[in-house]
Design a protein around this motif. Sequence first.
Motif, PDB file in Angstrom:
ATOM      1  N   LYS A 113      26.672  34.858  46.440  1.00 43.81           N
ATOM      2  CA  LYS A 113      26.245  33.435  46.812  1.00 43.81           C
ATOM      3  C   LYS A 113      24.827  33.180  46.016  1.00 43.81           C
ATOM      4  CE  LYS A 113      24.024  30.822  50.565  1.00 43.81           C
ATOM      5  NZ  LYS A 113      23.984  30.955  52.336  1.00 43.81           N
ATOM      6  N   GLY A 114      24.769  31.941  45.466  1.00 38.96           N
ATOM      7  CA  GLY A 114      23.797  31.504  44.631  1.00 38.96           C
ATOM      8  C   GLY A 114      23.882  30.288  43.819  1.00 38.96           C
ATOM      9  N   THR A 115      23.286  30.027  42.712  1.00 39.05           N
ATOM     10  CA  THR A 115      23.626  28.963  41.838  1.00 39.05           C
ATOM     11  C   THR A 115      23.721  29.492  40.446  1.00 39.05           C
ATOM     12  OG1 THR A 115      20.921  28.728  41.630  1.00 39.05           O
ATOM     13  CG2 THR A 115      22.121  27.241  43.440  1.00 39.05           C
ATOM     14  N   ILE A 116      24.030  28.573  39.732  1.00 43.44           N
ATOM     15  CA  ILE A 116      24.388  28.688  38.193  1.00 43.44           C
ATOM     16  C   ILE A 116      23.127  28.419  37.411  1.00 43.44           C
ATOM     17  CG2 ILE A 116      25.754  28.474  36.357  1.00 43.44           C
ATOM     18  CD1 ILE A 116      27.219  29.771  38.612  1.00 43.44           C
ATOM     19  N   VAL A 117      22.459  29.177  36.534  1.00 42.74           N
ATOM     20  CA  VAL A 117      21.323  28.891  35.934  1.00 42.74           C
ATOM     21  C   VAL A 117      21.556  28.062  34.289  1.00 42.74           C
ATOM     22  CG1 VAL A 117      19.934  30.428  37.255  1.00 42.74           C
ATOM     23  CG2 VAL A 117      20.971  31.267  35.299  1.00 42.74           C
ATOM     24  N   LYS A 118      20.745  27.456  34.037  1.00 50.20           N
ATOM     25  CA  LYS A 118      21.095  26.992  32.772  1.00 50.20           C
ATOM     26  C   LYS A 118      20.722  27.987  31.716  1.00 50.20           C
ATOM     27  CE  LYS A 118      15.968  25.669  32.238  1.00 50.20           C
ATOM     28  NZ  LYS A 118      15.058  24.472  31.767  1.00 50.20           N
ATOM     29  N   ASP A 119      20.069  29.165  31.827  1.00 48.12           N
ATOM     30  CA  ASP A 119      19.847  30.064  30.767  1.00 48.12           C
ATOM     31  C   ASP A 119      21.106  30.694  30.423  1.00 48.12           C
ATOM     32  OD1 ASP A 119      16.916  30.800  31.118  1.00 48.12           O
ATOM     33  OD2 ASP A 119      17.677  29.899  33.054  1.00 48.12           O
ATOM     34  N   LEU A 120      22.362  30.431  30.956  1.00 49.58           N
ATOM     35  CA  LEU A 120      23.647  31.243  30.481  1.00 49.58           C
ATOM     36  C   LEU A 120      23.975  30.400  29.277  1.00 49.58           C
ATOM     37  CD1 LEU A 120      25.643  31.496  33.806  1.00 49.58           C
ATOM     38  CD2 LEU A 120      24.397  33.228  32.649  1.00 49.58           C
ATOM     39  N   SER A 121      23.546  29.279  29.201  1.00 52.41           N
ATOM     40  CA  SER A 121      23.862  28.567  27.776  1.00 52.41           C
ATOM     41  C   SER A 121      23.478  29.273  26.594  1.00 52.41           C
ATOM     42  CB  SER A 121      23.235  27.246  27.708  1.00 52.41           C
ATOM     43  OG  SER A 121      21.967  27.182  27.837  1.00 52.41           O
ATOM     44  N   LEU A 122      22.779  30.515  26.743  1.00 52.81           N
ATOM     45  CA  LEU A 122      22.162  31.172  25.590  1.00 52.81           C
ATOM     46  C   LEU A 122      23.020  32.273  25.060  1.00 52.81           C
ATOM     47  CD1 LEU A 122      18.448  32.067  27.110  1.00 52.81           C
ATOM     48  CD2 LEU A 122      19.119  30.319  25.219  1.00 52.81           C
ATOM     49  N   LEU A 123      24.035  32.302  26.105  1.00 52.21           N
ATOM     50  CA  LEU A 123      25.288  33.331  25.445  1.00 52.21           C
ATOM     51  C   LEU A 123      26.124  32.700  24.662  1.00 52.21           C
ATOM     52  CD1 LEU A 123      25.870  34.661  28.927  1.00 52.21           C
ATOM     53  CD2 LEU A 123      24.226  35.661  27.396  1.00 52.21           C
ATOM     54  N   SER A 124      25.759  32.824  23.312  1.00 53.49           N
ATOM     55  CA  SER A 124      26.472  31.694  22.405  1.00 53.49           C
ATOM     56  C   SER A 124      27.886  32.345  22.087  1.00 53.49           C
ATOM     57  CB  SER A 124      25.718  31.453  21.028  1.00 53.49           C
ATOM     58  OG  SER A 124      25.260  32.970  20.749  1.00 53.49           O
ATOM     59  N   ASP A 125      28.213  33.505  22.179  1.00 50.77           N
ATOM     60  CA  ASP A 125      29.274  33.946  22.146  1.00 50.77           C
ATOM     61  C   ASP A 125      30.449  34.070  23.232  1.00 50.77           C
ATOM     62  OD1 ASP A 125      28.936  34.461  19.156  1.00 50.77           O
ATOM     63  OD2 ASP A 125      27.768  36.114  20.030  1.00 50.77           O
ATOM     64  N   LEU A 126      29.911  33.543  24.337  1.00 49.38           N
ATOM     65  CA  LEU A 126      30.732  33.566  25.647  1.00 49.38           C
ATOM     66  C   LEU A 126      31.972  32.703  25.456  1.00 49.38           C
ATOM     67  CD1 LEU A 126      30.858  34.919  28.347  1.00 49.38           C
ATOM     68  CD2 LEU A 126      29.938  32.585  29.132  1.00 49.38           C
ATOM     69  N   THR A 127      33.163  33.406  25.677  1.00 50.02           N
ATOM     70  CA  THR A 127      34.493  32.537  25.616  1.00 50.02           C
ATOM     71  C   THR A 127      35.104  32.424  26.838  1.00 50.02           C
ATOM     72  OG1 THR A 127      35.718  34.758  25.070  1.00 50.02           O
ATOM     73  CG2 THR A 127      34.861  33.454  23.154  1.00 50.02           C
ATOM     74  N   ILE A 128      34.764  33.260  27.994  1.00 49.28           N
ATOM     75  CA  ILE A 128      35.477  33.056  29.259  1.00 49.28           C
ATOM     76  C   ILE A 128      34.605  33.358  30.240  1.00 49.28           C
ATOM     77  CG2 ILE A 128      37.014  34.510  30.867  1.00 49.28           C
ATOM     78  CD1 ILE A 128      38.716  35.484  28.412  1.00 49.28           C
ATOM     79  N   LEU A 129      34.598  32.582  31.428  1.00 48.24           N
ATOM     80  CA  LEU A 129      33.653  32.644  32.543  1.00 48.24           C
ATOM     81  C   LEU A 129      34.476  32.493  33.672  1.00 48.24           C
ATOM     82  CD1 LEU A 129      30.732  32.764  33.713  1.00 48.24           C
ATOM     83  CD2 LEU A 129      30.564  30.529  33.215  1.00 48.24           C
ATOM     84  N   HIS A 130      34.792  33.280  34.333  1.00 48.89           N
ATOM     85  CA  HIS A 130      35.408  33.450  35.574  1.00 48.89           C
ATOM     86  C   HIS A 130      34.828  33.813  36.971  1.00 48.89           C
ATOM     87  CE1 HIS A 130      39.562  34.301  33.361  1.00 48.89           C
ATOM     88  NE2 HIS A 130      39.109  32.890  33.107  1.00 48.89           N
ATOM     89  N   LEU A 131      34.443  32.820  37.692  1.00 54.75           N
ATOM     90  CA  LEU A 131      33.843  32.990  38.776  1.00 54.75           C
ATOM     91  C   LEU A 131      34.680  32.632  40.244  1.00 54.75           C
ATOM     92  CD1 LEU A 131      30.405  31.398  37.765  1.00 54.75           C
ATOM     93  CD2 LEU A 131      31.127  33.775  37.708  1.00 54.75           C
ATOM     94  N   ASN A 132      35.813  32.834  40.098  1.00 56.24           N
ATOM     95  CA  ASN A 132      36.768  32.582  41.273  1.00 56.24           C
ATOM     96  C   ASN A 132      36.226  33.191  42.478  1.00 56.24           C
ATOM     97  OD1 ASN A 132      39.044  33.182  43.019  1.00 56.24           O
ATOM     98  ND2 ASN A 132      40.112  32.006  41.498  1.00 56.24           N
ATOM     99  N   SER A 133      36.357  32.677  43.749  1.00 52.87           N
ATOM    100  CA  SER A 133      36.195  33.390  44.864  1.00 52.87           C
ATOM    101  C   SER A 133      34.737  33.938  44.872  1.00 52.87           C
ATOM    102  CB  SER A 133      37.310  34.257  45.169  1.00 52.87           C
ATOM    103  OG  SER A 133      38.773  33.582  45.183  1.00 52.87           O
ATOM    104  N   ASN A 134      33.622  32.976  45.191  1.00 53.72           N
ATOM    105  CA  ASN A 134      32.525  33.535  45.306  1.00 53.72           C
ATOM    106  C   ASN A 134      31.896  32.225  46.112  1.00 53.72           C
ATOM    107  OD1 ASN A 134      31.208  35.835  43.586  1.00 53.72           O
ATOM    108  ND2 ASN A 134      32.779  34.554  42.170  1.00 53.72           N
ATOM    109  N   ARG A 135      30.526  32.485  46.367  1.00 51.57           N
ATOM    110  CA  ARG A 135      29.903  31.345  47.151  1.00 51.57           C
ATOM    111  C   ARG A 135      28.897  30.709  46.374  1.00 51.57           C
ATOM    112  NH1 ARG A 135      27.579  34.426  51.802  1.00 51.57           N
ATOM    113  NH2 ARG A 135      28.008  36.347  50.202  1.00 51.57           N
ATOM    114  N   PHE A 136      28.923  30.555  45.145  1.00 50.58           N
ATOM    115  CA  PHE A 136      28.235  29.683  44.318  1.00 50.58           C
ATOM    116  C   PHE A 136      28.224  28.268  44.849  1.00 50.58           C
ATOM    117  CE2 PHE A 136      28.950  33.028  41.339  1.00 50.58           C
ATOM    118  CZ  PHE A 136      27.858  33.544  41.281  1.00 50.58           C
ATOM    119  N   PHE A 137      26.841  27.609  44.738  1.00 51.00           N
ATOM    120  CA  PHE A 137      26.924  26.162  45.202  1.00 51.00           C
ATOM    121  C   PHE A 137      26.253  25.374  44.290  1.00 51.00           C
ATOM    122  CE2 PHE A 137      23.705  28.652  47.062  1.00 51.00           C
ATOM    123  CZ  PHE A 137      22.347  27.777  46.970  1.00 51.00           C
TER     124      PHE A 137
END
Length: 391
Positions: A113-137
């Motif tokens: 449970k939580g939020t998504i932060v803008k700092d994740l954009s620093l992961l320049s090589d990220l090709t897959i982001l899977h966050l299925n079945s959580n409580r992000f809002f």
Amino acid sequence: MMMKKKKDSNFKLLSLFLFLGLIQTNGDDGIGVRIGDGGVWIGGGNPNSNPGSAPMQQTNAAYNALQSWKSAITEDPSGVLKTWVGEDVCSYRGIFCSGSSITSIDLNKANLKGTIVKDLSLLSDLTILHLNSNRFFGQIPDSFKNLDSLQELDLSNNRFSGSFPQVVIYIPNLVYLDLRFNNFTGSIPENLFNKQLDAILLNNNQFTGEIPGNLGYSTASVINLANNRLSGEIPTSFGITGSKLKEVLFLNNQLTGCIPESIGLFSDIEVFDVSFNSLMGHVPDTISCLSEIEVLNLAHNKLSGDLPDLVCSLSNLINLTVSFNFFSGFSSECSRVSVGFDFTGNCIPGKGYQRPQPDCSVIPGGALSCLRIPAQPLTCAAISVGLKVTP
């Protein structure tokens, strides 16, 4: 004697370099000294200016990004984040690396449970982001447009809200978008269907308004808009480009009007489900051009007329559902369909489990004029000749 001279020479060199170290002016550029059998070695410079330090800088950025995100997560019942300690980010649970670069994050079913932060954009090589079945809002940060390597974004089954996250359209290499089972509202933007996506999954939200007119120009193989509050007609552009669409799911919306004749251009389609809407008029003969279709669900609409012979003769069809419409009959060809054919709740004389006669006295949409292609016999390859539709 020779040994004494060698030691004296090393001592003089050492004294000289120590003196030079005292008068250096740049505090960031230190001097290293080592004495060995081969003499005296000197080295200097800021280690961060060394070309070999780039991976370290990248690792530091990833560490800072993940720690920032960790601080924005308020509940972690499975203890996933207990492993997010130390600078070795590749050892964190749910984090996958190639070399020292983070290329994938898979936290499906972590119940965070939580939020998504803008700092994740620093992961320049990220090709897959899977966050299925959580409580992000909350919402998706605009900084995600800087994720140049991101190809798959799965945010399904969370609690995201607000209008459609426009930022996903500007992620340059995104090919898979999954926003199912959230609380997004408002209209679906037209430019979404101009993007080169393989899958567009937006079902089980609260999207309203009409389906964008350029829907048929999408490159996606799967489009799922089910269980929203979409209204208006299915765009006449639907199928006009003959795209490689395999699954279309529009069920449980508030769609009206006709099923477009252009559906026949989707020659590769396998699933077409428009059940639980308010579609009216006749079933277009062009559906018979869907040679690969396996599931055709038209149930719980206001369709009428006879179910065409051509539809029932589709060779790969394993489930044909036309229940709870106002069909007045079907041909002997349809009578031969013994597996997965549900025609209950219609107005077909002599058949059981039909509507009571008073319900069939007035056919909904009787005055509705749907585009029809008077082609007998129907030539599927020539359908596009008679369809000149703009989005």
